[in-house]
Design a protein around this motif. Structure first.
Motif, PDB file in Angstrom:
ATOM      1  N   ALA A 293     -62.117  33.884 -50.990  1.00  0.00           N
ATOM      2  CA  ALA A 293     -61.876  34.593 -49.730  1.00  0.00           C
ATOM      3  C   ALA A 293     -61.639  33.643 -48.556  1.00  0.00           C
ATOM      4  N   SER A 294     -61.986  32.384 -48.721  1.00  0.00           N
ATOM      5  CA  SER A 294     -61.746  31.404 -47.657  1.00  0.00           C
ATOM      6  C   SER A 294     -60.308  30.912 -47.621  1.00  0.00           C
TER       7      SER A 294
ATOM      8  N   SER B  27     -38.891  23.372 -35.523  1.00  0.00           N
ATOM      9  CA  SER B  27     -37.902  23.347 -36.592  1.00  0.00           C
ATOM     10  C   SER B  27     -36.502  23.499 -36.029  1.00  0.00           C
ATOM     11  N   VAL B  28     -35.555  22.759 -36.626  1.00  0.00           N
ATOM     12  CA  VAL B  28     -34.157  22.855 -36.208  1.00  0.00           C
ATOM     13  C   VAL B  28     -33.379  23.837 -37.084  1.00  0.00           C
ATOM     14  N   CYS B  29     -34.060  24.495 -38.008  1.00  0.00           N
ATOM     15  CA  CYS B  29     -33.410  25.440 -38.900  1.00  0.00           C
ATOM     16  C   CYS B  29     -34.241  26.721 -38.950  1.00  0.00           C
ATOM     17  N   ALA B  30     -33.760  27.680 -39.744  1.00  0.00           N
ATOM     18  CA  ALA B  30     -34.465  28.961 -39.836  1.00  0.00           C
ATOM     19  C   ALA B  30     -35.807  28.824 -40.548  1.00  0.00           C
ATOM     20  N   PHE B  31     -35.963  27.768 -41.309  1.00  0.00           N
ATOM     21  CA  PHE B  31     -37.191  27.546 -42.079  1.00  0.00           C
ATOM     22  C   PHE B  31     -38.343  27.190 -41.141  1.00  0.00           C
ATOM     23  N   GLN B  32     -39.377  28.018 -41.106  1.00  0.00           N
ATOM     24  CA  GLN B  32     -40.575  27.765 -40.310  1.00  0.00           C
ATOM     25  C   GLN B  32     -41.729  27.489 -41.276  1.00  0.00           C
ATOM     26  N   PRO B  33     -42.087  26.233 -41.470  1.00  0.00           N
ATOM     27  CA  PRO B  33     -43.060  25.894 -42.520  1.00  0.00           C
ATOM     28  C   PRO B  33     -44.458  26.417 -42.234  1.00  0.00           C
ATOM     29  N   HIS B  34     -45.099  26.895 -43.281  1.00  0.00           N
ATOM     30  CA  HIS B  34     -46.510  27.266 -43.262  1.00  0.00           C
ATOM     31  C   HIS B  34     -47.142  26.671 -44.518  1.00  0.00           C
ATOM     32  N   CYS B  35     -48.398  26.334 -44.425  1.00  0.00           N
ATOM     33  CA  CYS B  35     -49.099  25.720 -45.558  1.00  0.00           C
ATOM     34  C   CYS B  35     -50.159  26.676 -46.085  1.00  0.00           C
ATOM     35  N   LEU B  36     -50.183  26.833 -47.396  1.00  0.00           N
ATOM     36  CA  LEU B  36     -51.130  27.718 -48.056  1.00  0.00           C
ATOM     37  C   LEU B  36     -52.357  26.917 -48.481  1.00  0.00           C
ATOM     38  N   ILE B  37     -53.529  27.328 -47.987  1.00  0.00           N
ATOM     39  CA  ILE B  37     -54.787  26.689 -48.355  1.00  0.00           C
ATOM     40  C   ILE B  37     -55.469  27.569 -49.394  1.00  0.00           C
ATOM     41  N   LEU B  38     -55.548  27.071 -50.631  1.00  0.00           N
ATOM     42  CA  LEU B  38     -56.124  27.834 -51.738  1.00  0.00           C
ATOM     43  C   LEU B  38     -57.541  27.343 -52.015  1.00  0.00           C
ATOM     44  N   CYS B  39     -58.499  28.244 -51.876  1.00  0.00           N
ATOM     45  CA  CYS B  39     -59.903  27.905 -52.122  1.00  0.00           C
ATOM     46  C   CYS B  39     -60.383  28.573 -53.413  1.00  0.00           C
ATOM     47  N   GLY B  40     -61.293  27.925 -54.089  1.00  0.00           N
ATOM     48  CA  GLY B  40     -61.857  28.464 -55.317  1.00  0.00           C
ATOM     49  C   GLY B  40     -63.062  27.648 -55.728  1.00  0.00           C
ATOM     50  N   PRO B  41     -63.831  28.133 -56.695  1.00  0.00           N
ATOM     51  CA  PRO B  41     -65.069  27.435 -57.082  1.00  0.00           C
ATOM     52  C   PRO B  41     -64.829  26.068 -57.714  1.00  0.00           C
ATOM     53  N   VAL B  42     -63.744  25.939 -58.515  1.00  0.00           N
ATOM     54  CA  VAL B  42     -63.476  24.673 -59.206  1.00  0.00           C
ATOM     55  C   VAL B  42     -61.969  24.404 -59.183  1.00  0.00           C
TER      56      VAL B  42
ATOM     57  N   HIS C 169     -48.762  23.424 -50.053  1.00  0.00           N
ATOM     58  CA  HIS C 169     -50.028  24.054 -50.402  1.00  0.00           C
ATOM     59  C   HIS C 169     -51.068  22.967 -50.644  1.00  0.00           C
ATOM     60  N   ALA C 170     -52.322  23.314 -50.441  1.00  0.00           N
ATOM     61  CA  ALA C 170     -53.435  22.404 -50.687  1.00  0.00           C
ATOM     62  C   ALA C 170     -54.561  23.203 -51.326  1.00  0.00           C
ATOM     63  N   THR C 171     -55.265  22.601 -52.261  1.00  0.00           N
ATOM     64  CA  THR C 171     -56.368  23.275 -52.940  1.00  0.00           C
ATOM     65  C   THR C 171     -57.695  22.682 -52.490  1.00  0.00           C
ATOM     66  N   VAL C 172     -58.686  23.558 -52.345  1.00  0.00           N
ATOM     67  CA  VAL C 172     -60.015  23.134 -51.883  1.00  0.00           C
ATOM     68  C   VAL C 172     -61.055  23.701 -52.843  1.00  0.00           C
ATOM     69  N   PRO C 173     -61.627  22.879 -53.728  1.00  0.00           N
ATOM     70  CA  PRO C 173     -62.670  23.371 -54.637  1.00  0.00           C
ATOM     71  C   PRO C 173     -64.006  23.501 -53.911  1.00  0.00           C
ATOM     72  N   GLY C 174     -64.851  24.365 -54.461  1.00  0.00           N
ATOM     73  CA  GLY C 174     -66.205  24.497 -53.921  1.00  0.00           C
ATOM     74  C   GLY C 174     -66.353  25.541 -52.840  1.00  0.00           C
ATOM     75  N   LEU C 175     -65.305  26.295 -52.557  1.00  0.00           N
ATOM     76  CA  LEU C 175     -65.348  27.360 -51.553  1.00  0.00           C
ATOM     77  C   LEU C 175     -64.940  28.673 -52.193  1.00  0.00           C
ATOM     78  N   PRO C 176     -65.411  29.803 -51.672  1.00  0.00           N
ATOM     79  CA  PRO C 176     -65.003  31.097 -52.235  1.00  0.00           C
ATOM     80  C   PRO C 176     -63.518  31.350 -52.041  1.00  0.00           C
TER      81      PRO C 176
END
Length: 213
Positions: free
Chosen positions: A14-15, A171-186, A5-12
């Protein structure tokens, strides 16, 4: 969860979105665009060899000998990067900081470089791909390189004002990675959302573990 996961401040809020693959929160040291699947190599050591091994004293009698040693190192470094190119390696993922000579040769031979990866990120990539880090030095610099991962894409990603690297792996296993991008004001709001999501995922993991048992 920390690596996915990664966090991005300064965006709504909903992004916020989910991206396939993983996001490395650092910029390319060298970026050479390549289409289609590409071979990626994991390394944990600098590709430029040192003048001497740790604990061994290196003695030269003249500046000429010293310059000759540096030329030998440069030739050996180029030979190794050229060998990566010959083995169709297009992406170098390194936990070590690579020296400028390595970056220059990587650009020359069309190899993208991402350096200073955390040990947790390297471990995650190894788990996804089943590939162990490559040991660059030995008696035979020109040996065939077989321990490579397959990346389906590798591209820059801008998260707010921060440049990142977005990579998709086969991927060589059942795990298929996805990354969560979390946006918020601060940052504080993003951290709260991340903590709540991690707790929810942990609860679901425990629930499914109980059902399986």
């Amino acid at each position: 969860f920390a690596e996915l996961h990664a966090t991005v401040p300064g965006l709504p809020v909903a992004s916020s979105r989910v991206l396939p693959g993983i996001v490395l929160r650092r910029d390319f040291a060298a970026y050479c665009p390549a289409e289609g699947e590409l071979r990626a190599l994991l390394v944990t050591e600098p590709l430029r060899p040192a003048l001497t091994a740790p604990g061994v004293e290196f003695v030269v009698d003249s500046e000429g000998q010293y310059r000759a040693s540096l030329r030998w190192i440069a030739r050996r470094t180029e030979a190794l990067v050229k060998q990566l190119h010959s083995n169709n390696v297009k992406l170098l993922l390194s936990s070590a900081k690579q020296e400028e000579v390595v970056i220059s040769y990587a650009k020359l031979y069309g190899i993208s470089v991402v350096e200073c990866l955390l040990s947790e990120e390297m471990a995650l990539i190894s788990e996804i791909t089943g590939v162990s880090p490559y040991t660059p030095f030995g008696d035979n610099v020109y040996r065939e390189i077989t321990e490579t991962a397959v990346a389906t894409f590798c591209q820059p990603l801008l998260l707010g004002s921060k440049r990142c690297v977005h990579i998709g792996f086969t991927s060589v296993c059942a795990f298929q990675p996805h990354c969560l991008i979390l946006c918020g004001p601060v940052d504080g709001v993003n951290e709260q959302h991340a903590a709540a999501l991690q707790e929810a995922l942990t609860m679901l993991q425990q629930l499914f573990k109980s059902v399986d048992q």
